[in-house]
Design a protein around this motif. Sequence first.
Motif, PDB file in Angstrom:
ATOM      1  N   LEU A 199      46.185  61.585 112.723  1.00 43.53           N
ATOM      2  CA  LEU A 199      44.896  62.142 113.117  1.00 43.53           C
ATOM      3  C   LEU A 199      43.877  61.025 113.242  1.00 43.53           C
ATOM      4  O   LEU A 199      43.955  60.023 112.535  1.00 43.53           O
ATOM      5  N   GLY A 200      42.932  61.218 114.139  1.00 40.23           N
ATOM      6  CA  GLY A 200      41.813  60.290 114.198  1.00 40.23           C
ATOM      7  C   GLY A 200      40.748  60.760 113.216  1.00 40.23           C
ATOM      8  O   GLY A 200      40.787  61.880 112.717  1.00 40.23           O
ATOM      9  N   ALA A 247      42.004  71.644 118.008  1.00 40.96           N
ATOM     10  CA  ALA A 247      43.161  70.783 118.238  1.00 40.96           C
ATOM     11  C   ALA A 247      42.805  69.335 117.893  1.00 40.96           C
ATOM     12  O   ALA A 247      41.641  69.008 117.700  1.00 40.96           O
ATOM     13  N   THR A 248      43.831  68.494 117.787  1.00 41.85           N
ATOM     14  CA  THR A 248      43.614  67.075 117.522  1.00 41.85           C
ATOM     15  C   THR A 248      44.298  66.274 118.623  1.00 41.85           C
ATOM     16  O   THR A 248      44.938  66.841 119.503  1.00 41.85           O
ATOM     17  N   MET A 249      44.185  64.962 118.525  1.00 43.60           N
ATOM     18  CA  MET A 249      44.822  64.086 119.516  1.00 43.60           C
ATOM     19  C   MET A 249      46.337  64.166 119.417  1.00 43.60           C
ATOM     20  O   MET A 249      47.052  63.767 120.327  1.00 43.60           O
ATOM     21  N   CYS A 295      38.399  52.434 118.018  1.00 42.93           N
ATOM     22  CA  CYS A 295      38.948  53.754 117.682  1.00 42.93           C
ATOM     23  C   CYS A 295      38.261  54.842 118.508  1.00 42.93           C
ATOM     24  O   CYS A 295      37.265  54.595 119.195  1.00 42.93           O
ATOM     25  N   ALA A 296      38.787  56.055 118.430  1.00 49.40           N
ATOM     26  CA  ALA A 296      38.305  57.149 119.271  1.00 49.40           C
ATOM     27  C   ALA A 296      36.869  57.555 118.931  1.00 49.40           C
ATOM     28  O   ALA A 296      36.194  58.191 119.730  1.00 49.40           O
ATOM     29  N   SER A 297      36.406  57.191 117.749  1.00 45.66           N
ATOM     30  CA  SER A 297      35.019  57.524 117.408  1.00 45.66           C
ATOM     31  C   SER A 297      34.138  56.274 117.398  1.00 45.66           C
ATOM     32  O   SER A 297      33.053  56.279 116.852  1.00 45.66           O
ATOM     33  N   CYS A 298      34.658  55.195 117.993  1.00 52.22           N
ATOM     34  CA  CYS A 298      33.952  53.911 117.924  1.00 52.22           C
ATOM     35  C   CYS A 298      33.262  53.572 119.243  1.00 52.22           C
ATOM     36  O   CYS A 298      33.472  52.487 119.801  1.00 52.22           O
TER      37      CYS A 298
END
Lengths: 665, 134
Positions: free
Chosen positions: A519-520, A538-540, B108-111
């Motif tokens: 998970l992110g 949902a997640t990645m 990262c995806a939130s970065c």
Amino acid sequence: MDATQYDEPKIGVYICHCGTNIAGNINVAEVAKFAQGLDGVVVSRDYSFMCSDPGQKLIREDIRQLGINRVVVAACSPRLHEQTFRGVLKESGLNPYMFQQANIREQCSWIHEPGEIVTEKAKRLVRAAVERVSLHHPLEERAVPIFPATLVLGGGIAGIQAALEIANSNHPVYLVEKEPSIGGHMAQFDKTFPTLDCAACILTPKMTEVARHPYIRLLTYSEVVDVSGYIGNFTVKVKRKARYVNEEKCTGCGVCQVKCPWTTLSEFEVGLGLRKVIYTPSLQAVPNIPVIDRERCVYFSKGTCRACERFCEAKAINFQQEDMLIDLQVGSIIVATGYDIFDPADISQYGYGHYPNLFTSLEFERLCSPSGPTGGKLKLADGREPRSLAIVHCVGSRDKNYHSYCSQICCMYALKYSHLFKEKTGGDVYQMYIDMRCSGKGYEEFYERLQQEGVNFVRGKVANITDHALNSEEEGKLIVTCEDTLLGNIVRVPVDMVVLCVAVEPRSDADQIAKTFRLGRSQDGFFLERHPKLDPVATMFEGVFVAGCCQGPKDIPHTVAQASAAAARALAMIARGKVDVEAITASIDEKLCSGCRVCNALCPYEAILFDEAAKVSRVSQVLCKGCGVCAAACPSNAISVQNFASAQIMAELAGLLASERLAIR
Amino acid sequence: MAEFEPTIVAFLCNWCSYAGADLAGTSRMKCLPNVVSIRLMCSGGLDPTYVLKAFGEGADGVLVCGCNPGDCHYIGGNYKALRRVSLLQRMLQQLGIEPQRLQLHWVCASCGDEFVDVVDGMTTQLKKLGPLKR
């Protein structure tokens, strides 16, 4: 379909305005005109909203009337609408992979200051997409079967709700909880806002329903140690920690807990009460089967005692029990691991841990609870009933030094505490708040009710809490100092008891869970949803969903709603029986493969196997996830990833850099 | 003469860095417009020839972004990218191309803010370095 229909590229290019989101910063008409002149482009249009029904119709009609066989849409990120547009191609009888999306919104119009250069960049991106799509090939979509069982991780209200929703449709659920009992934080609460119904009365029936549900296998005192596989077909390795109590034999009579001579601080009572070393967290524990705390059990440290074993009539105590690893087969996973509370000892000026009449919100819940350590009576350290209470908001929340986010639930439970305190003691309540945030159903009304009940609201952030009295009125009290920003004064409020509304924060093991489930995490540390608005469940990682506070602070109604949504998503997959996965896999051209086996060891999924007889490597299309590590490493250029083939990337590059290429030659 | 505007090609992994760059846009953060990106499924899927081709076709810099260490969607593709980029940097040096022209960063995806910092930082560095001499 005619196999030759894709031979000669006939490309339709569509530039989306996205209202003013794109058109406000990019000259879309100019980009469309530019695209018209590119090789293979039959038609180029711009339109206000390509994803809308009329927008999609434009593409459909061009496919029908102009016979275009490839489509480029320059719009938002492909992560948002790639599937939408692929669907349009599919409906029109084209292979969905004959599509390429140019991201001219997120990574172009939105991310750059306005200027001519932004339109120029959009042109580059469109040209790159056109050159790339010219080399696209039709691909076969893959569907994988869904194993009709679901793993729910975490047995708080989110996990309980999700598990029941799925199990009630007669599909198996494994509910894994790391504590000895399910119930989570909600089981520790006294009343719930704004209706003031007791948490136990609404939660415990659900807990027992979980335990006796024929479609739920409850695995408490257990942790997930590994997840392998992919959407539809996960293998989850669960460690069942040794309880030292045989679950089949134990009758839950509780004699062992009475006879155990050793006590320690109870986690369930947040350290305000004691529990035995063989224990269930609470009287309402589900399952009602105790565990032996190995760290503190005298038998395990000294080899003596065994009182529990001697008095257990069911002969259920088993000191020889060992941790056990079991494998579960599931098709989807719901992560509902909840939250931790902020440790206010970090804010030294509040003196938590130093003053006995200063509590965290969770401690105050236990003090109010009739099943709590004081039987629901509020008492000071000296045994007196408190006559006044200060409630300090935003302890660790909305504070740049700790957590910038709002914990969402504190204003409402602070109001609840005000009511409970007045009900139990009739004393005075002071709330020190930054902003009152009461935006749920019936919440504002509850706030008004508490105003009428005579709660004192002081608008300001508390600077410090001390027992250092400056006058006789403050003697023996805790003095809460803050600036009343409505009056513009510094106020000192002497009270008997203080409650700190501590922040909701990610679990201390969130990092480990994130790694295990791939998970992110967002910047605040909570698990990252696939899309903040359109897909908050949902997640990645396909097939893995999130619910409850592990995704971000939320109250019980929102948690339950999200958990039900996650269950619905898992059930939708089960109902369909299969799920489409992207046709992005690697394949090896056996004529080019030299049999060097470099790729074999690089593949993270062991999807490449060497054929000893033919002396070539082969990719298992089932195991391959399409990362492309093998293709990038192959010294013979024999490996190609579908839809991410080297030639396609090179074409994209050439499209991006066409003007530079001209300049250097 | 107008200030030199370098062109940077960014290879972004689908799961973290591309999502991070999208987030920067969605959050209306602003970065310099010298970057154009190509989406890869994984930074580990970066074929070294992509980088050479980019320099050959006129890029002044190549940026590779992958998931934070330990967060790779494909277990460890980002470590493979790290190895490849390190080797490539040494090779580029032998070809007379400054190693700063090829950079690897974890986004990262939130970065979103990290992406903006990386792009702006690299653009500034390349402006100082000047165009790639061919």
